[in-house]
Design a protein around this motif. Structure first.
Motif, short mmCIF file in Angstrom:
data_model
loop_
_atom_site.label_atom_id
_atom_site.label_comp_id
_atom_site.label_asym_id
_atom_site.label_seq_id
_atom_site.Cartn_x
_atom_site.Cartn_y
_atom_site.Cartn_z
N VAL A 293 -12.16 2.07 -7.36
CA VAL A 293 -11.65 0.81 -7.90
C VAL A 293 -11.52 1.01 -9.40
O VAL A 293 -12.43 1.55 -10.04
CB VAL A 293 -12.62 -0.35 -7.59
CG1 VAL A 293 -12.16 -1.64 -8.26
CG2 VAL A 293 -12.76 -0.55 -6.09
N LEU A 294 -10.38 0.59 -9.95
CA LEU A 294 -10.21 0.76 -11.38
C LEU A 294 -9.54 -0.43 -12.02
O LEU A 294 -8.82 -1.19 -11.38
CB LEU A 294 -9.47 2.05 -11.72
CG LEU A 294 -8.00 2.21 -11.42
CD1 LEU A 294 -7.14 1.60 -12.49
CD2 LEU A 294 -7.69 3.68 -11.31
N ARG A 295 -9.83 -0.53 -13.30
CA ARG A 295 -9.24 -1.56 -14.15
C ARG A 295 -8.41 -0.83 -15.20
O ARG A 295 -8.89 0.11 -15.82
CB ARG A 295 -10.35 -2.35 -14.84
CG ARG A 295 -9.88 -3.41 -15.79
CD ARG A 295 -11.09 -4.06 -16.45
NE ARG A 295 -10.69 -5.23 -17.20
CZ ARG A 295 -11.50 -5.90 -17.98
NH1 ARG A 295 -12.76 -5.53 -18.12
NH2 ARG A 295 -11.06 -6.96 -18.63
N LEU B 263 -6.68 -1.86 -9.47
CA LEU B 263 -6.14 -1.06 -8.37
C LEU B 263 -7.27 -0.53 -7.51
O LEU B 263 -8.40 -0.37 -7.98
CB LEU B 263 -5.35 0.13 -8.90
CG LEU B 263 -4.04 -0.18 -9.60
CD1 LEU B 263 -4.26 -0.28 -11.08
CD2 LEU B 263 -3.05 0.89 -9.31
N GLU B 264 -6.90 -0.21 -6.28
CA GLU B 264 -7.82 0.43 -5.34
C GLU B 264 -7.14 1.68 -4.80
O GLU B 264 -5.97 1.64 -4.45
CB GLU B 264 -8.17 -0.51 -4.20
CG GLU B 264 -9.11 0.07 -3.18
CD GLU B 264 -9.48 -0.94 -2.09
OE1 GLU B 264 -10.33 -0.58 -1.27
OE2 GLU B 264 -8.93 -2.05 -2.07
N VAL C 244 0.87 -1.18 0.00
CA VAL C 244 0.00 0.00 0.00
C VAL C 244 0.90 1.23 0.00
O VAL C 244 1.83 1.33 0.81
CB VAL C 244 -0.92 0.02 1.23
CG1 VAL C 244 -1.70 1.33 1.31
CG2 VAL C 244 -1.87 -1.18 1.21
N VAL C 245 0.65 2.15 -0.93
CA VAL C 245 1.43 3.39 -1.03
C VAL C 245 0.53 4.54 -0.61
O VAL C 245 -0.58 4.69 -1.12
CB VAL C 245 1.94 3.60 -2.47
CG1 VAL C 245 2.68 4.92 -2.59
CG2 VAL C 245 2.84 2.44 -2.89
N GLU D 144 -4.53 6.09 -0.14
CA GLU D 144 -3.85 4.81 0.01
C GLU D 144 -4.12 4.01 -1.27
O GLU D 144 -5.28 3.76 -1.61
CB GLU D 144 -4.38 4.06 1.22
CG GLU D 144 -4.19 4.80 2.52
CD GLU D 144 -4.90 4.18 3.70
OE1 GLU D 144 -4.65 4.64 4.83
OE2 GLU D 144 -5.72 3.24 3.50
N SER D 145 -3.05 3.65 -1.96
CA SER D 145 -3.17 2.97 -3.26
C SER D 145 -2.53 1.60 -3.20
O SER D 145 -1.47 1.44 -2.58
CB SER D 145 -2.47 3.79 -4.35
OG SER D 145 -2.95 5.11 -4.39
N ARG D 146 -3.17 0.65 -3.87
CA ARG D 146 -2.56 -0.68 -3.96
C ARG D 146 -3.05 -1.40 -5.20
O ARG D 146 -4.15 -1.13 -5.70
CB ARG D 146 -2.85 -1.52 -2.73
CG ARG D 146 -4.27 -2.02 -2.67
CD ARG D 146 -4.51 -2.91 -1.46
NE ARG D 146 -5.90 -3.32 -1.43
CZ ARG D 146 -6.33 -4.55 -1.69
NH1 ARG D 146 -5.48 -5.50 -1.99
NH2 ARG D 146 -7.62 -4.84 -1.64
N ILE D 147 -2.22 -2.29 -5.69
CA ILE D 147 -2.61 -3.17 -6.78
C ILE D 147 -3.39 -4.32 -6.16
O ILE D 147 -2.90 -4.99 -5.24
CB ILE D 147 -1.38 -3.70 -7.55
CG1 ILE D 147 -0.68 -2.54 -8.26
CG2 ILE D 147 -1.79 -4.78 -8.54
CD1 ILE D 147 0.62 -2.93 -8.95
#
Length: 183
Positions: A126-128, A111-112, A25-26, A98-101
């Motif tokens: 949420v993305l694709r 990703l979220e 998580v970044v 907060e970003s994560r694959i």
């Protein structure tokens, strides 16, 4: 502040920050600026997507993926995204993303992004996405695995994400797709 300047600022700052793993998580720090506001004087719903782009670029930089992508002539694009809002973000308010694959399927990465204020979830995106080649075409999962040094097929998606992706997918751009409203 124009989004391009904000993006450059975050990319420069990310270069000085510690590296993280591809699936970590970044966290990216932001503040709601006057240019982010809508007529209701809270952050415009479209701005969430633009700021998530900045957080995603920061994540790519900190994981080392950005350099790897550029060296191979690959670039990321968003295919679909869904955002759910819970709390408004007010002028000058500090927040983090907060970003994560989340994982991969045979063609896409998922990703979220969580917009967080004082430990509370304000919104979730949420993305694709896909990785495309500047020379044309998309990057196959096997090439991504090799470049990242991780078997990305081992990172399965939650079942609901696969259903969501199926539900929001549009036909290929090679198919004629007229805009016809259903009753």
């Amino acid at each position: 502040m124009n989004v391009i300047w904000r993006t450059l600022l975050h990319l420069l700052r990310a270069r000085r920050m510690s590296r993280v793993g591809v699936f970590d998580v970044v966290t990216s720090k932001f503040r709601v600026l006057p240019t982010d506001l809508d007529i209701n004087l809270h952050m415009n719903n479209g701005r969430y997507l633009s700021i998530a782009d900045i957080a995603r670029f920061e994540m790519l930089q900190r994981t080392g993926l950005w350099k790897m992508l550029m060296s191979r002539g690959w670039y990321p694009v968003v295919q679909s995204s869904t955002i759910t809002h819970r709390l408004s973000l007010e002028p000058w308010q500090k927040f983090t993303i907060e970003s994560r694959i989340m994982g991969f399927d045979e063609k896409s990465v998922y990703l979220e992004h969580r917009f967080v204020v004082g430990g509370e979830l304000a919104a979730r995106l949420v993305l694709r996405g896909r990785f495309l080649k500047r020379s044309g075409g998309s990057v196959p999962l096997a090439e991504i695995s090799e470049a990242v040094g991780v078997d990305v097929s081992q990172h399965s998606l939650p079942e609901w994400v696969g259903r969501w992706a199926d539900d929001v997918t549009l036909p290929s751009r090679r198919e004629r797709t007229p805009s016809v409203w259903e009753d």
